[in-house]
Design a protein around this motif. Structure first.
Motif, mmCIF file in Angstrom:
data_model
loop_
_atom_site.group_PDB
_atom_site.id
_atom_site.type_symbol
_atom_site.label_atom_id
_atom_site.label_comp_id
_atom_site.label_asym_id
_atom_site.label_seq_id
_atom_site.Cartn_x
_atom_site.Cartn_y
_atom_site.Cartn_z
ATOM 1 N N MET A 1 5.247 -22.663 -4.128
ATOM 2 C CA MET A 1 4.393 -22.519 -2.779
ATOM 3 C C MET A 1 4.347 -23.799 -1.703
ATOM 4 N N ASP B 1 1.929 -20.091 2.771
ATOM 5 C CA ASP B 1 2.007 -18.226 2.312
ATOM 6 C C ASP B 1 0.870 -17.826 3.806
ATOM 7 N N GLY C 1 4.511 -18.078 7.228
ATOM 8 C CA GLY C 1 4.788 -17.275 5.865
ATOM 9 C C GLY C 1 3.992 -15.971 6.081
#
Length: 81
Positions: free
Chosen positions: A1, A11, A16
């Motif tokens: 990520m 995220d 996200g």
């Protein structure tokens, strides 16, 4: 990520959360590719993500997304209850 130097992760951002909700709804329904369009002279892919009858994520049963062809970043999102 993806993570910034300050520790913020994609995220854990609004973006996200949007992607997580869209993916959850996709798993409970279907995704339709409408096609390539243009927003502000940028090529985008228009998608519709529909949950199965009676299913929703955070109260949303359908997303329409316009994603940048190159980056996948959403340029426009509409959610429906």
């Amino acid at each position: 990520m993806i993570q910034s130097p300050s520790g913020q992760r994609v995220d854990r951002s609004d973006l996200g959360a949007l992607y997580q909700n869209v993916m959850t709804l996709q798993n409970q329904g279907k995704t339709t590719v409408i096609g390539t369009e243009s927003i502000a002279n940028q090529a985008v892919i228009h998608l519709i993500v529909d949950g199965e009858f009676g299913s929703s994520v955070s109260g949303v049963s359908q997303f329409q997304l316009w994603l940048d062809v190159t980056t996948g970043f959403p340029l426009k999102v509409i959610s429906y209850k």
